[in-house]
Design an enzyme around this catalytic site. Structure first.
Site, PDB file in Angstrom:
ATOM      1  N   MET A  11       1.517   2.069  -7.103  1.00 25.18           N
ATOM      2  CA  MET A  11       1.642   1.391  -5.818  1.00 25.18           C
ATOM      3  C   MET A  11       1.897  -0.083  -6.099  1.00 25.18           C
ATOM      4  O   MET A  11       1.828  -0.524  -7.233  1.00 25.18           O
ATOM      5  CB  MET A  11       0.379   1.601  -4.970  1.00 25.18           C
ATOM      6  CG  MET A  11      -0.905   1.099  -5.593  1.00 25.18           C
ATOM      7  SD  MET A  11      -1.287  -0.640  -5.292  1.00 25.18           S
ATOM      8  CE  MET A  11      -1.865  -0.579  -3.614  1.00 25.18           C
TER       9      MET A  11
ATOM     10  N   ASP B  65       0.832  -1.196   0.000  1.00 23.07           N
ATOM     11  CA  ASP B  65       0.000   0.000   0.000  1.00 23.07           C
ATOM     12  C   ASP B  65       0.861   1.238   0.000  1.00 23.07           C
ATOM     13  O   ASP B  65       1.638   1.483   0.915  1.00 23.07           O
ATOM     14  CB  ASP B  65      -0.952  -0.026   1.188  1.00 23.07           C
ATOM     15  CG  ASP B  65      -2.047  -1.055   0.971  1.00 23.07           C
ATOM     16  OD1 ASP B  65      -2.763  -0.933  -0.023  1.00 23.07           O
ATOM     17  OD2 ASP B  65      -2.160  -1.979   1.779  1.00 23.07           O
ATOM     18  N   THR B  66       0.679   2.024  -1.024  1.00 25.38           N
ATOM     19  CA  THR B  66       1.474   3.186  -1.372  1.00 25.38           C
ATOM     20  C   THR B  66       0.560   4.047  -2.203  1.00 25.38           C
ATOM     21  O   THR B  66      -0.455   3.579  -2.695  1.00 25.38           O
ATOM     22  CB  THR B  66       2.702   2.732  -2.203  1.00 25.38           C
ATOM     23  OG1 THR B  66       3.602   2.015  -1.354  1.00 25.38           O
ATOM     24  CG2 THR B  66       3.453   3.886  -2.824  1.00 25.38           C
ATOM     25  N   THR B  67       0.905   5.306  -2.408  1.00 31.58           N
ATOM     26  CA  THR B  67       0.188   6.074  -3.403  1.00 31.58           C
ATOM     27  C   THR B  67       1.182   6.778  -4.304  1.00 31.58           C
ATOM     28  O   THR B  67       2.238   7.228  -3.860  1.00 31.58           O
ATOM     29  CB  THR B  67      -0.785   7.083  -2.772  1.00 31.58           C
ATOM     30  OG1 THR B  67      -1.677   7.575  -3.774  1.00 31.58           O
ATOM     31  CG2 THR B  67      -0.057   8.248  -2.133  1.00 31.58           C
TER      32      THR B  67
ATOM     33  N   SER C 265       4.303   6.903   0.843  1.00 31.14           N
ATOM     34  CA  SER C 265       3.825   5.611   1.319  1.00 31.14           C
ATOM     35  C   SER C 265       3.931   5.422   2.821  1.00 31.14           C
ATOM     36  O   SER C 265       4.792   6.000   3.479  1.00 31.14           O
ATOM     37  CB  SER C 265       4.634   4.498   0.637  1.00 31.14           C
ATOM     38  OG  SER C 265       4.299   3.234   1.126  1.00 31.14           O
TER      39      SER C 265
END
Length: 511
Positions: free
Chosen positions: A400, A317-319, A336
């Site tokens: 991501m 999970d990251t953007t 992130s």
């Protein structure tokens, strides 16, 4: 144009552009909104990497520009002690609920460094949309709502505890105060203010005040590889960006099928990704060098057909967001918490959730990435930027996806640069990835080809063909295959972009 996973964030970025801001201003404004609305992916308690193409032309007015890289990943605190963790029986860094996997967050330092060099508008103006959303409330997104149950009962998570379904109003007054503190007092307002005091309290000796006084953002030399007639850029170690570039360098010398619908196409890309990344855990650390030499690319290209190599994988999970302005400045920014809500720990005064990027550290004695004071962990964050041979900007892109980021970007950039697909087709196309248990465990638990599964998104049509080529294949209906975004600068200067439909609420907005 601005692309992100949240239409509220993209709109904030475009508002900054409308008011005369730069692409850097737009990226900061968008990221600030995401720090409010997407705590399951990013936030002020996480890290940041960015690439910037400054759009400048050399003397004579010819196309060109300079690419710079920003490393705003935090360092372990002064109390970091690998021996103590080993003495407690740990072989790997604790995944969650342990502050020792929380390096000092670098996000705010990253914003300030980016703004100092490329910003035009005051931070208070850039943060205004995010502050308003944090104070007055925003609707929980379809991605956030189901994740809240993971942390709703954690100390400090009261802001999120009432979320039951998408659309529920969420208010985060502590985050609003933190943003106001940065706008008014710079880094001291954050790292030495309410957030910093709470972090010291939570750390109970993991951090010192000196750790918070030290800036955690550095302008560094980006990495580059020539592939498909373009220069592709990414961040240097401690980022795993070299894996994307190494994969592209390997792929550029292989016999690649013309049709992206062919299983052989996915087979060749998977071989390049495997050859590039099989030894990441051994070679990636913050001081690693020589990873992209021509001899190294050629050596790994010769191994691209091997099946006995350990394999990297998968989700996380990251953007990612990107922005390009009317002056040609392009920003590729990735931010992130690492694994979902990160460490599942919340700074007690502001309610800002803290990342767990320290899971990238090694606990092997003497390893160059061993957990220790002031060190940066190996990082999955992989921003990407593409320039034409004349130095002009072609594209900014990223995704991501934890360990799978280089795999996803390999597919995205190959479709764009090798096959000439437009951004909408590139981003929407179904993907493959190597499977794993979490998004971050493959480097510690290497898997042989017998245990490797190539996971396929709905609609690839590759299952039978890859099986015939000897792969173990697993369709993953509705699986998370990254939220990738892309802005392409066309030869006439027009912009074409796409936000990933997998993000459900994403938007690419131009002006």
């Amino acid at each position: 144009m601005v692309c992100s996973i949240d239409h509220l964030a993209s709109a904030a970025g475009v508002t900054a552009l409308d008011r005369g801001g730069s692409a850097a201003d737009a990226a900061i404004a968008a990221n600030a909104v995401l720090a409010v609305t997407s705590p399951h992916m990013c936030g002020l308690g996480g890290d940041l990497f960015a690439l910037v193409h400054d759009g400048s032309a050399p003397a004579g007015g010819a196309p060109g520009g300079t690419v710079r890289a920003l490393n705003a990943s935090g360092r372990a605190g002064s109390g970091a002690d690998a021996g103590r963790l080993r003495g407690e029986g740990h072989r790997l860094m604790p995944h969650r609920l342990d502050v020792r996997s929380v390096p000092v967050p670098g996000c705010v330092d990253g914003w300030l460094a980016l703004h100092a060099r490329y910003g035009r508008l005051p931070l208070a103006e850039l943060f205004a949309p995010a502050i308003r959303l944090a104070r007055d409330g925003f609707p929980a997104s379809p991605l956030l709502a189901p994740r809240v149950r993971d942390v709703a009962d954690r100390p400090g998570a009261a802001d999120l505890a009432g979320v039951r379904t998408a659309g529920d109003r969420v208010r985060r007054p502590g985050v609003a105060r933190a943003l106001e503190a940065v706008a008014a007092g710079g880094r001291a307002g954050f790292y030495l203010g309410e957030f910093g005091e709470g972090l010291l309290e939570l750390g109970a000796g993991e951090y010192t005040r000196a750790d918070l006084e030290r800036a955690h953002a550095d302008w560094v030399e980006p990495l580059r590889v020539r592939a498909f007639g373009h220069d592709v850029w990414s961040a240097p170690p401690n980022s795993q960006g070299y894996l994307l570039l190494l994969s592209l360098g390997i792929l550029d010398g292989l016999d690649l099928p013309h049709s992206t619908t062919s299983a052989a196409w996915a087979h060749v890309l998977a071989g390049a990704a495997r050859a590039a990344a099989h030894d990441r855990v051994a070679v990636l650390h913050e001081h690693a060098t020589g990873l992209l030499s021509p001899a190294e690319i050629e050596r790994r290209r010769a191994a691209a057909g091997r099946r006995d190599l350990p394999v990297p994988a998968a989700d996380g999970d990251t953007t990612y967001l990107c922005a390009v302005d009317g002056d040609g400045l392009g920003v590729s920014l990735i931010q992130s918490n690492a694994s979902g809500f990160g460490s599942f720990l919340f700074e007690p005064r502001t309610g800002i959730n803290l990342h767990n990027r320290g899971i990238g550290f090694s606990l092997e004695p003497g390893h160059p990435a061993e957990y220790g004071p002031g060190r940066r962990p190996p990082h999955t964050l992989t921003p990407a930027l593409v320039t034409r041979p004349d130095g002009s900007l072609r594209a900014v892109a990223g995704t991501m996806g934890g360990d799978a980021q280089p795999q996803i970007l390999l597919q995205v950039l190959t479709r764009l640069l090798r096959h000439g697909q437009d951004p909408g087709a590139v981003i929407a196309a179904p993907r493959w990835r190597f499977g794993s248990d979490t998004g971050f465990d493959t480097w510690q638990r290497a898997k042989s080809a017998e245990g490797t599964v190539v996971e396929l998104e709905d609609g690839t049509g590759w299952q039978d063909g890859l099986s015939a080529l000897g792969h173990r294949v697993s369709p993953v209906p509705g699986g998370a295959f990254g939220h990738a975004h892309l802005i392409e600068v066309l030869p006439d200067g027009m912009l074409a972009g796409a936000a990933d439909p997998r993000s459900l609420t994403g938007a690419a907005i131009g002006r």
